[in-house]
Write a protein that holds these residues in place. Structure first.
Motif, short mmCIF file in Angstrom:
data_model
loop_
_atom_site.label_atom_id
_atom_site.label_comp_id
_atom_site.label_asym_id
_atom_site.label_seq_id
_atom_site.Cartn_x
_atom_site.Cartn_y
_atom_site.Cartn_z
N HIS A 1 -37.33 50.92 -11.78
CA HIS A 1 -37.14 50.34 -10.45
C HIS A 1 -38.42 49.75 -9.86
O HIS A 1 -38.40 49.21 -8.76
N ASP B 1 -23.37 39.32 -7.53
CA ASP B 1 -24.44 39.80 -6.66
C ASP B 1 -25.79 39.72 -7.37
O ASP B 1 -25.90 40.01 -8.57
N PRO C 1 -27.85 45.44 -15.86
CA PRO C 1 -28.54 44.58 -14.88
C PRO C 1 -30.03 44.88 -14.74
O PRO C 1 -30.49 46.00 -14.97
N SER D 1 -28.85 38.54 -11.86
CA SER D 1 -27.56 38.91 -11.30
C SER D 1 -26.86 39.93 -12.19
O SER D 1 -27.33 40.26 -13.28
N ARG D 2 -25.75 40.41 -11.70
CA ARG D 2 -24.96 41.37 -12.47
C ARG D 2 -24.35 40.75 -13.72
O ARG D 2 -23.86 41.46 -14.60
N GLY E 1 -31.66 45.39 -0.10
CA GLY E 1 -32.28 44.92 -1.32
C GLY E 1 -33.70 44.48 -1.07
O GLY E 1 -34.34 44.85 -0.09
N THR F 1 -32.24 39.05 -0.03
CA THR F 1 -30.95 38.94 -0.71
C THR F 1 -29.80 39.23 0.25
O THR F 1 -29.93 40.03 1.19
N CYS G 1 -32.08 48.46 -16.02
CA CYS G 1 -31.46 49.77 -15.87
C CYS G 1 -31.30 50.49 -17.21
O CYS G 1 -30.89 51.65 -17.24
N ALA H 1 -33.23 45.63 -12.60
CA ALA H 1 -33.43 46.35 -11.35
C ALA H 1 -34.68 45.90 -10.61
O ALA H 1 -34.77 46.06 -9.38
N THR I 1 -29.24 41.19 -8.20
CA THR I 1 -29.80 42.55 -8.27
C THR I 1 -31.30 42.56 -8.03
O THR I 1 -31.84 43.58 -7.58
N SER I 2 -31.98 41.48 -8.34
CA SER I 2 -33.42 41.41 -8.11
C SER I 2 -33.85 39.95 -8.15
O SER I 2 -33.16 39.09 -8.69
#
Length: 920
Positions: A152, A65, A108, A82-83, A25, A39, A126, A110, A67-68
């Motif tokens: 992204h 988790d 989520p 997070s997710r 990540g 991360t 996303c 990105a 994500t960024s």
């Protein structure tokens, strides 16, 4: 000699850990260049660069988790996504979440980034949308739509006055957004694969983009057009512009033009001239062999990120194996390396003159040498497949490794610089080499055991090559078909004359190293043997097996001397400590156990791992121990036996002094201090002794009340807790009740309920207090009956029972119808008899004792009944219930009369017998 003997070890404590802190990540460097943010699942770990320690860990409450994330340029605000589709704002220095809100994205987030003022935050989702947030005023300012697929990459233009945002998605274009109008003003199209990185020139007029299509594009932002396309011939993951003021001639920079550094799939850093599109410098990873271009895309050394550190003129790269490397420019020398994730730890050994380093074999083809002081790591390349085993020579500067690539290598450390290099290698096995052992007395030879069931003896090059010389080849001097299955472990005796091997065929064998002749076989394990180890002092061998046991064998008659059982699964490693008097073992159950050989007992079990503990080694001074597990954690243990012994001795001495002080205070009748010391020692019996001393005084009740009320609240809590214990025993229940009376009388209920565990203590008091009350009630009833009998008794002169009428004269002459005990009864005897009665009543609470007592009473009652029926009572005519007297009643009355006569003075019976008799 006795002074030189080492005490048995009793405990180890965790000194430090090397844990996974990065599993892929985003990685970001703080603006002050002191911390690395990365991360790891639901956490963002903050690594301090100069120490290599994790100083903060920001963790999601929902365990989702991350994500960024992004850190503001002023290093004050950290925002995570997070997710769970939540954005959280953190005060990372305090590890506290200050604000959380819904991300509005349907999927989520990105990517995200801050602008240079630390007020605007851009998030790319996303779902193809980009949202901008005012972090200060806490609201969404823009919602930019138009991207296709996952966004992204988002990046603000460094000139904030332009109010432009650059983004890239799966359509491979670079979109420029005008934040004044919330519209896309241009799409820069040049790449045919995902755009991975953007770098702006200092004047903000030039943009360099990198992509996985193996090119870098130089853009003129005024004309919104490509100035030059640079073919890099590898998938580029990161690009950084070199500052124009410094001297980078060592990196091939000669002109004034724009130069940039790329990092990509080949694992190399390259410097490019943007004007000529030429590569002016290439730097390989240290000690890394040349890569095959065809396999480069799959190489674990591929660089995934490239980050600048302009203040200190350094670069940071992140590899596909989650290693973080810091390079010092302009020489591009590796300054520090941090291992983010080790995967399974298969073996670990102490290294260096004073055990300052450890060398680690993980589930990869690279060896990692950690400096314990800073956690900085040197990565060693050489093997082409997973390394399975390591062994270190006695001095600690050389070690050998073996791997699945059917080879073994010899490594040497430069003690001045701490750098390690490969100096020799050997191959010859037809299958993976699972174990290697180094000679003990001299650096003369190696022994390897392989999955091809053979053992090979290798002579080292003479003279030994120096660090920096070419790698020399080793050839096997002896080869022996040793076992029927894989050879899992080999070890060499301390005198270099014997060799032991352990195999999957459930046997261990002893060999002569001179000619590899078989001396004997150790049979007894029911499953494969994972480890064999010679004792450093005795002629014994230890084996660890998959059957969950450890065995000690005699190498003279090959008999089993000891068997240690305690692990619930396979025992993977065993070592001798405390000069061969103790063992330490590790197993598949994640436990490490300390054993004493003489007593055959497990002294301590250590639980610090979540998976199989494959690696175990002790330092040369026998004061440290290191373990490595399949949970990717390396744990360093320190022997704390001497520290605990010193603490225990000091504690005992302190207790002796306090006991002496307590005796002096009791003698001086300073009860408050005495009770305080007893409570500080946490000794209820000593506190009870003080309470009894107080109650024995003339004004005991007032003294007890005054002492207890002067105690602190925590001391009153302790006394209340002690009283519950005292109340369970009839010998100390009166003292407990006296304490309770004071506390319950003078303290308000609200204050008592504030004490810790008050409700539990009070609930424990009730049943025993009721029992004491019932016993006292029975005692009072019995005493009243005795008093009643005493008042109703009379002494008659006739031997035969007669009826007395009102007009008959009473014969008041004394008759000796009682057996009188003329020995005066001591008060202590009376108390002893009463205590015996209380004890008998307590025994009745126990079902078994009650049964025994009932049987005994029944037999005594039968004998007494027979005696009463056979002897005629004289002098008293008993008429109850119509003149019928039962045997049990007569028995009880006899006992009562006899007991009463013992309690009465003889003079009172002789002087006035008329007072002791009455007509019923």
């Amino acid at each position: 000699m006795a002074g030189n003997t080492l005490p048995f070890k009793s405990n180890y404590a965790v000194s430090s850990k090397i844990e996974p802190f990065y599993k892929g990540g985003k990685v970001q460097i703080s603006h002050d260049e002191q911390y690395i943010f990365c991360t790891c699942g639901p956490r963002v770990n903050i690594l301090q660069i100069n120490t290599g320690k994790i100083i903060h860990s920001i963790e999601q409450d929902d365990q989702e988790d991350i994500t960024s994330f992004s850190l503001s340029p002023d290093d004050e605000v950290l925002v995570t996504a997070s997710r769970a589709l939540l954005l959280k704002q953190w005060d990372w220095k305090q590890e506290k979440c200050t604000r959380s809100w819904r991300a509005i994205h349907n999927v989520p987030v990105a990517s995200m980034t801050f602008d240079c003022t630390s007020t605007l935050l851009a998030t790319g989702g996303c779902d193809g949308t980009i949202k901008l947030w005012d972090v200060v005023k806490q609201y969404c300012t823009h919602n930019l739509k138009g991207s296709s697929g996952v966004v992204h990459l988002v990046e603000f233009h460094p000139d904030i006055s332009r109010l432009q945002l650059f983004s890239s998605s799966v359509d491979c274009g670079i979109r420029i957004w005008d934040l004044r109008t919330s519209k896309c003003i241009c799409v820069l199209e040049s790449h045919y694969s995902a755009v991975t990185s953007l770098a702006f020139s200092p004047d903000g007029q030039t943009l360099i983009s990198s992509g996985r299509d193996k090119i870098c594009s130089v853009w003129d932002l005024k004309k919104k057009a490509v100035k030059r396309t640079v073919p890099v011939y590898e998938a580029v993951e990161g690009v950084v512009l070199l500052p124009g003021k410094s001297d980078y001639s060592q990196m091939g920079v000669k002109g004034e033009g724009l130069h940039f550094v790329t990092a990509g799939s080949k694992g190399v850093l390259r410097v490019w001239d943007s004007s000529s599109a030429r590569c002016v410098f290439t730097q390989m990873l240290p000690d890394a062999p040349a890569l095959n271009t065809e396999e480069a895309d799959l190489d674990p050394r591929s660089l995934m990120q490239l980050l600048p550190m302009p203040r200190s003129n350094r670069l940071v790269t992140v590899t596909a194996e989650h290693n973080i490397l810091i390079y010092q420019m302009p020489a591009l020398t590796v300054q520090q390396q941090f291992v983010g994730y080790n995967d399974d730890i298969l073996d670990v050994k102490f290294l260096g003159k004073d055990d300052t380093h450890i060398v680690v074999a993980t589930n990869s083809s690279q060896l990692k040498v950690f400096e314990l002081a800073t956690n900085s790591c040197q990565i060693l390349y050489g093997h082409t497949d997973t390394i399975l085993s390591i062994d270190v020579f006695r001095k600690g500067s050389m070690f050998a490794s073996c791997a699945k690539d059917k080879s073994l290598r010899l490594w040497k450390m430069d003690l001045k610089s701490g750098r390690v290099h490969c100096v020799a290698q050997g191959s010859g096995h037809s299958n993976a080499v699972g174990s290697v052992a180094c000679s003990r007395l001299k650096k003369a030879f190696l022994v390897s055991g392989s999955q091809d069931c053979t053992i090979k003896v290798w002579d080292l090059p003479d003279p030994l090559p120096d660090v920096g010389c070419d790698v020399m080849l080793m050839t096997a001097r002896l080869t022996e078909k040793a076992h029927d299955k894989d050879v899992n472990s080999v070890t060499i005796s301390p005198n270099d004359k014997l060799l032991a091997s352990g195999s999957q065929d459930r046997t261990a064998k002893l060999w002569s190293l001179a000619d590899m002749s078989l001396l004997g076989v150790f049979r007894g394990h029911s499953r494969g043997i994972w480890c064999v180890q010679f004792s450093p002092v005795d002629q014994v061998l230890a084996t660890a097996s998959a059957d969950g046991s450890i065995k000690i064998w005699s190498i003279q008659d090959f008999s089993c001397l000891r068997t240690f059982e305690g692990h619930d699964a396979s025992v993977l490693k065993v070592i001798f400590v405390s000069r061969g008097t103790q063992l330490v073992s590790s197993g598949s159950d994640g436990l490490v156990k300390l054993w004493t050989i003489k007593t055959n007992e497990c002294v301590k079990t250590f639980d610090a791992h979540q998976d199989k503990v494959w690696a175990l080694h002790a330092s040369s001074k026998d004061d440290l121990m290191v373990t490595g597990s399949a949970d990717s954690t390396i744990t360093l243990w320190k022997d704390v036996t001497e520290v605990e012994l010193a603490e225990e001795q000091a504690k005992q001495e302190d207790q002796v002094l306090k006991q002496q002080e307590l005796s002096n205070l009791l003698h001086e009748k300073k009860y408050l201090k005495a009770l305080g010391i007893a409570i500080s020692l946490d000794q209820p019996h000593t506190a009870l002794r003080v309470i009894r001393e107080i109650r024995q005084q003339e004004d005991g009740i007032q003294e007890l009340e005054k002492t207890l009320l002067k105690l602190r609240q925590d001391q009153k809590e302790s006394v209340l807790r002690y009283s519950v214990v005292w109340n369970t025993n009839s010998r100390s229940c009166l003292d407990a009740q006296a304490v309770l009376q004071v506390l319950l009388t003078h303290l308000i209920p609200e204050e008592i309920l504030q004490y810790q565990g008050t409700r539990t203590h009070l609930e424990g008091l009730i049943p025993y207090t009721e029992r004491h009350m019932q016993r006292i009630g029975r005692l009072l009833q019995a005493s009243m009956f005795l008093d009643y009998m005493w008042q109703k008794m009379r002494i008659t002169g006739g031997k035969d029972s007669v009826n007395l009428d009102d007009d008959e004269e009473m014969d008041s002459s004394p008759q000796s119808i009682f057996i009188v005990d003329k020995q005066p009864m001591d008060t202590a005897d009376i108390q002893e008899s009463l205590q015996q009665q209380e004890d008998e009543e307590e025994d009745l609470e126990d079902p078994e004792k009650r049964e025994e007592l009932l049987d005994e009473d029944e037999s005594v009652s039968t004998s007494k009944s027979a005696h009463v029926n056979g002897v005629k009572l004289n002098g008293v005519n008993r008429v109850e219930d119509g003149g019928q007297v039962s045997s049990e009643e007569s028995e009880d009355e006899d006992d009562v009369v006899e007991l009463t006569t013992k309690f009465l003075p003889i003079e009172s019976m002789d002087s006035d017998p008329s007072k002791t008799a009455d007509i019923r």
